[in-house]
Design a protein around this motif. Structure first.
Motif, PDB file in Angstrom:
ATOM      1  N   HIS A  89      27.675  75.209  82.702  1.00  0.00           N
ATOM      2  CA  HIS A  89      28.095  74.883  84.067  1.00  0.00           C
ATOM      3  C   HIS A  89      26.844  74.630  84.906  1.00  0.00           C
ATOM      4  CE1 HIS A  89      29.868  75.230  88.074  1.00  0.00           C
ATOM      5  NE2 HIS A  89      31.070  75.179  87.509  1.00  0.00           N
ATOM      6  N   THR A  90      26.757  73.445  85.483  1.00  0.00           N
ATOM      7  CA  THR A  90      25.553  73.085  86.226  1.00  0.00           C
ATOM      8  C   THR A  90      25.370  73.919  87.483  1.00  0.00           C
ATOM      9  OG1 THR A  90      26.810  71.332  87.357  1.00  0.00           O
ATOM     10  CG2 THR A  90      25.589  70.711  85.373  1.00  0.00           C
ATOM     11  N   GLY A  91      26.473  74.418  88.031  1.00  0.00           N
ATOM     12  CA  GLY A  91      26.376  75.199  89.262  1.00  0.00           C
ATOM     13  C   GLY A  91      25.708  76.544  89.065  1.00  0.00           C
ATOM     14  N   ILE A  92      26.040  77.240  87.974  1.00  0.00           N
ATOM     15  CA  ILE A  92      25.475  78.566  87.714  1.00  0.00           C
ATOM     16  C   ILE A  92      24.404  78.528  86.630  1.00  0.00           C
ATOM     17  CG2 ILE A  92      27.565  79.754  88.457  1.00  0.00           C
ATOM     18  CD1 ILE A  92      28.395  80.043  85.574  1.00  0.00           C
ATOM     19  N   LYS A  93      24.143  77.330  86.069  1.00  0.00           N
ATOM     20  CA  LYS A  93      23.077  77.106  85.081  1.00  0.00           C
ATOM     21  C   LYS A  93      23.268  77.916  83.802  1.00  0.00           C
ATOM     22  CE  LYS A  93      19.583  75.742  88.465  1.00  0.00           C
ATOM     23  NZ  LYS A  93      18.231  75.967  88.988  1.00  0.00           N
ATOM     24  N   CYS A  94      24.500  78.163  83.438  1.00  0.00           N
ATOM     25  CA  CYS A  94      24.839  78.783  82.166  1.00  0.00           C
ATOM     26  C   CYS A  94      26.342  78.606  81.975  1.00  0.00           C
ATOM     27  CB  CYS A  94      24.445  80.267  82.134  1.00  0.00           C
ATOM     28  SG  CYS A  94      25.309  81.319  83.328  1.00  0.00           S
ATOM     29  N   SER A  95      26.861  79.055  80.867  1.00  0.00           N
ATOM     30  CA  SER A  95      28.300  78.951  80.646  1.00  0.00           C
ATOM     31  C   SER A  95      29.028  80.086  81.363  1.00  0.00           C
ATOM     32  CB  SER A  95      28.615  79.011  79.148  1.00  0.00           C
ATOM     33  OG  SER A  95      28.342  80.299  78.634  1.00  0.00           O
ATOM     34  N   PRO A  96      30.276  79.876  81.784  1.00  0.00           N
ATOM     35  CA  PRO A  96      31.040  80.974  82.402  1.00  0.00           C
ATOM     36  C   PRO A  96      31.145  82.198  81.489  1.00  0.00           C
ATOM     37  CG  PRO A  96      32.129  78.880  82.806  1.00  0.00           C
ATOM     38  CD  PRO A  96      31.014  78.606  81.845  1.00  0.00           C
ATOM     39  N   PHE A  97      31.260  81.968  80.181  1.00  0.00           N
ATOM     40  CA  PHE A  97      31.341  83.079  79.237  1.00  0.00           C
ATOM     41  C   PHE A  97      30.066  83.922  79.295  1.00  0.00           C
ATOM     42  CE2 PHE A  97      31.328  85.357  75.282  1.00  0.00           C
ATOM     43  CZ  PHE A  97      32.659  85.544  74.954  1.00  0.00           C
ATOM     44  N   THR A  98      28.908  83.251  79.315  1.00  0.00           N
ATOM     45  CA  THR A  98      27.634  83.966  79.393  1.00  0.00           C
ATOM     46  C   THR A  98      27.491  84.694  80.719  1.00  0.00           C
ATOM     47  OG1 THR A  98      26.609  82.316  77.943  1.00  0.00           O
ATOM     48  CG2 THR A  98      25.127  83.709  79.238  1.00  0.00           C
ATOM     49  N   ALA A  99      27.935  84.067  81.805  1.00  0.00           N
ATOM     50  CA  ALA A  99      27.830  84.697  83.116  1.00  0.00           C
ATOM     51  C   ALA A  99      28.675  85.963  83.200  1.00  0.00           C
ATOM     52  CB  ALA A  99      28.263  83.711  84.202  1.00  0.00           C
ATOM     53  N   LEU A 100      29.795  85.996  82.489  1.00  0.00           N
ATOM     54  CA  LEU A 100      30.693  87.150  82.554  1.00  0.00           C
ATOM     55  C   LEU A 100      30.314  88.241  81.556  1.00  0.00           C
ATOM     56  CD1 LEU A 100      33.241  88.413  83.790  1.00  0.00           C
ATOM     57  CD2 LEU A 100      34.579  87.230  82.034  1.00  0.00           C
TER      58      LEU A 100
ATOM     59  N   GLU B  58      17.990  85.663  84.983  1.00  0.00           N
ATOM     60  CA  GLU B  58      19.052  84.676  84.757  1.00  0.00           C
ATOM     61  C   GLU B  58      20.184  84.862  85.773  1.00  0.00           C
ATOM     62  OE1 GLU B  58      20.402  84.834  80.778  1.00  0.00           O
ATOM     63  OE2 GLU B  58      18.609  83.865  79.942  1.00  0.00           O
ATOM     64  N   ARG B  59      20.520  86.118  86.075  1.00  0.00           N
ATOM     65  CA  ARG B  59      21.561  86.369  87.074  1.00  0.00           C
ATOM     66  C   ARG B  59      21.133  85.862  88.449  1.00  0.00           C
ATOM     67  NH1 ARG B  59      21.784  91.714  84.489  1.00  0.00           N
ATOM     68  NH2 ARG B  59      23.594  91.805  83.103  1.00  0.00           N
ATOM     69  N   GLU B  60      19.891  86.143  88.833  1.00  0.00           N
ATOM     70  CA  GLU B  60      19.390  85.667  90.130  1.00  0.00           C
ATOM     71  C   GLU B  60      19.355  84.151  90.185  1.00  0.00           C
ATOM     72  OE1 GLU B  60      15.638  87.533  90.649  1.00  0.00           O
ATOM     73  OE2 GLU B  60      16.455  89.529  91.053  1.00  0.00           O
ATOM     74  N   SER B  61      18.964  83.530  89.072  1.00  0.00           N
ATOM     75  CA  SER B  61      18.929  82.061  89.032  1.00  0.00           C
ATOM     76  C   SER B  61      20.328  81.484  89.169  1.00  0.00           C
ATOM     77  CB  SER B  61      18.291  81.600  87.721  1.00  0.00           C
ATOM     78  OG  SER B  61      18.319  80.194  87.615  1.00  0.00           O
ATOM     79  N   ALA B  62      21.315  82.102  88.496  1.00  0.00           N
ATOM     80  CA  ALA B  62      22.702  81.634  88.607  1.00  0.00           C
ATOM     81  C   ALA B  62      23.231  81.808  90.019  1.00  0.00           C
ATOM     82  CB  ALA B  62      23.582  82.384  87.611  1.00  0.00           C
ATOM     83  N   ARG B  63      22.883  82.927  90.663  1.00  0.00           N
ATOM     84  CA  ARG B  63      23.337  83.160  92.037  1.00  0.00           C
ATOM     85  C   ARG B  63      22.719  82.140  92.997  1.00  0.00           C
ATOM     86  NH1 ARG B  63      21.283  88.561  94.654  1.00  0.00           N
ATOM     87  NH2 ARG B  63      19.384  87.322  94.440  1.00  0.00           N
ATOM     88  N   ASP B  64      21.406  81.887  92.847  1.00  0.00           N
ATOM     89  CA  ASP B  64      20.751  80.896  93.714  1.00  0.00           C
ATOM     90  C   ASP B  64      21.339  79.504  93.499  1.00  0.00           C
ATOM     91  OD1 ASP B  64      19.162  82.934  94.654  1.00  0.00           O
ATOM     92  OD2 ASP B  64      17.466  82.466  93.343  1.00  0.00           O
ATOM     93  N   ALA B  65      21.618  79.172  92.244  1.00  0.00           N
ATOM     94  CA  ALA B  65      22.191  77.861  91.954  1.00  0.00           C
ATOM     95  C   ALA B  65      23.570  77.719  92.574  1.00  0.00           C
ATOM     96  CB  ALA B  65      22.270  77.653  90.440  1.00  0.00           C
ATOM     97  N   GLN B  66      24.327  78.812  92.625  1.00  0.00           N
ATOM     98  CA  GLN B  66      25.658  78.751  93.224  1.00  0.00           C
ATOM     99  C   GLN B  66      25.578  78.530  94.733  1.00  0.00           C
ATOM    100  OE1 GLN B  66      28.096  82.250  92.785  1.00  0.00           O
ATOM    101  NE2 GLN B  66      29.920  81.017  92.523  1.00  0.00           N
ATOM    102  N   PHE B  67      24.616  79.179  95.386  1.00  0.00           N
ATOM    103  CA  PHE B  67      24.430  78.958  96.816  1.00  0.00           C
ATOM    104  C   PHE B  67      24.035  77.508  97.099  1.00  0.00           C
ATOM    105  CE2 PHE B  67      23.798  83.678  97.241  1.00  0.00           C
ATOM    106  CZ  PHE B  67      24.832  83.871  98.144  1.00  0.00           C
ATOM    107  N   GLN B  68      23.152  76.960  96.268  1.00  0.00           N
ATOM    108  CA  GLN B  68      22.742  75.565  96.450  1.00  0.00           C
ATOM    109  C   GLN B  68      23.924  74.622  96.244  1.00  0.00           C
ATOM    110  OE1 GLN B  68      19.471  74.907  93.778  1.00  0.00           O
ATOM    111  NE2 GLN B  68      18.153  76.440  94.765  1.00  0.00           N
ATOM    112  N   GLN B  69      24.752  74.927  95.247  1.00  0.00           N
ATOM    113  CA  GLN B  69      25.934  74.104  95.012  1.00  0.00           C
ATOM    114  C   GLN B  69      26.897  74.186  96.185  1.00  0.00           C
ATOM    115  OE1 GLN B  69      28.759  75.510  92.106  1.00  0.00           O
ATOM    116  NE2 GLN B  69      29.081  73.463  91.306  1.00  0.00           N
ATOM    117  N   ALA B  70      27.045  75.365  96.768  1.00  0.00           N
ATOM    118  CA  ALA B  70      27.928  75.531  97.917  1.00  0.00           C
ATOM    119  C   ALA B  70      27.437  74.705  99.102  1.00  0.00           C
ATOM    120  CB  ALA B  70      28.015  77.008  98.302  1.00  0.00           C
ATOM    121  N   GLU B  71      26.124  74.699  99.332  1.00  0.00           N
ATOM    122  CA  GLU B  71      25.573  73.899 100.440  1.00  0.00           C
ATOM    123  C   GLU B  71      25.830  72.419 100.224  1.00  0.00           C
ATOM    124  OE1 GLU B  71      21.500  74.934 100.712  1.00  0.00           O
ATOM    125  OE2 GLU B  71      21.863  76.962 101.492  1.00  0.00           O
TER     126      GLU B  71
END
Length: 307
Positions: A119-130, A195-208
């Motif tokens: 997933h480009t928004g969180i920079k990993c797969s949803p499975f990995t994020a969970l 990786e968690r911080e990077s996914a969180r930052d990527a999500q904020f950027q996607q939201a903007e």
């Protein structure tokens, strides 16, 4: 019909085939008891439907405390819309590749493929994020050669392939297990945290980006504005129009709009960011209504009163 649940943070989705809308609460209960329940339940079917589902959930699970959310904001809406479109396209492709019409089985494979894809928004797969691990397909995801995997039948075969890959070159002395260093464990924890911080930052950027795009595409809807309202596929025939023109007559505090169409006032309320019925303002005013003389009608009724 199918019902999908998506976690807003990790984008992890769970898809379930439903025969009737009354099964929603039961399926959600099964999911929540497996993965845990969220604090907020968001639905495209309106606050009344969400409140009813929450009531049914509390009747089955008295300890559960959950609230229904407000209409989706643009930054959340874009992600859900893309996920719905992707799931539909993936399901159609799966049915075509497997030459079957059993979409309920394909829904399970689509769910796994969707959750295991990057997933480009969180920079990993949803499975990995969970789960903090990549999705696996049994031994196919292992490092064993494919020709070795094809010969495996029993657990004994697997252990032999792992610990004695080449009996000719295998030394007589058993290799001692390598101890895990505390430093390597700490390095792995640091890597996961980054990786968690990077996914969180990527999500904020996607939201903007979604907010900026939504402000450009969707202009604000005002009372008296002409809007196009999508007609659900279950309420129209193949030759019927996909949208109907209406006029905004009222706006509630949660940004839910009352729409009047030719023949009456629609019996449900709409929001600007509802993926099932996005209101799009018309560039030029096409109609005006006198709302006091209009009865309350269902969307399905309007298809018979186009003239």
């Amino acid at each position: 019909m199918d019902h999908g649940v998506q976690d807003h943070l990790t984008k992890f989705c769970i898809l379930r085939p439903l025969k009737r809308a009354s099964e929603v609460a039961y399926q959600l209960l099964d999911i929540y008891l497996l993965l845990g329940a969220p604090s907020i339940l968001q639905s495209d079917n309106g606050s009344e439907f969400t409140a009813q589902v929450i009531t049914e959930l509390k009747q089955m699970w008295s300890e559960l405390v959950i609230v229904h959310g407000k209409p989706r904001q643009p930054q959340r809406q874009g992600s859900v819309e893309r996920a719905n479109c992707d799931i539909k396209d993936m399901l159609i492709a799966w049915m075509s590749d497997n030459d079957t019409r059993d979409w309920t089985v394909g829904l399970k494979f689509v769910q796994f493929q969707k959750n295991s894809s990057h997933h480009t928004g969180i920079k990993c797969s949803p499975f990995t994020a969970l789960f903090d691990a990549d999705a696996k397909v049994g031994l196919t995801s292992s490092s064993l050669p494919q020709d070795v995997i094809a010969r495996l039948q029993t657990e004994h075969d697997l252990l032999s392939a792992v610990f004695h890959p080449n009996p000719v070159e295998q030394s007589s002395e058993e290799a001692e297990p390598v101890p895990v260093s505390p430093i390597s464990v700490r390095q792995e924890e640091i890597r996961l945290q980054r990786e968690r911080e990077s996914a969180r930052d990527a999500q904020f950027q996607q939201a903007e980006r979604m907010v900026k795009r939504s402000r450009i595409i969707f202009s604000s809807v005002q009372i008296g504005s002409n809007v196009t309202v999508p007609i659900p596929s279950v309420d129209r025939g193949r030759a019927d129009l996909r949208n109907i023109i209406g006029v905004v007559t009222e706006c509630s505090d949660n940004e839910l709009y009352t729409i009047a169409v030719k023949g009456g006032i629609l019996d449900r309320k709409y929001s600007e960011t509802n993926s099932m019925c996005v209101l799009r303002p018309c560039i030029h005013p096409l109609m005006s209504v006198q709302i006091r003389t209009f009865p309350c009608v269902k969307m399905r009724w309007t298809r018979f009163h186009k003239k």
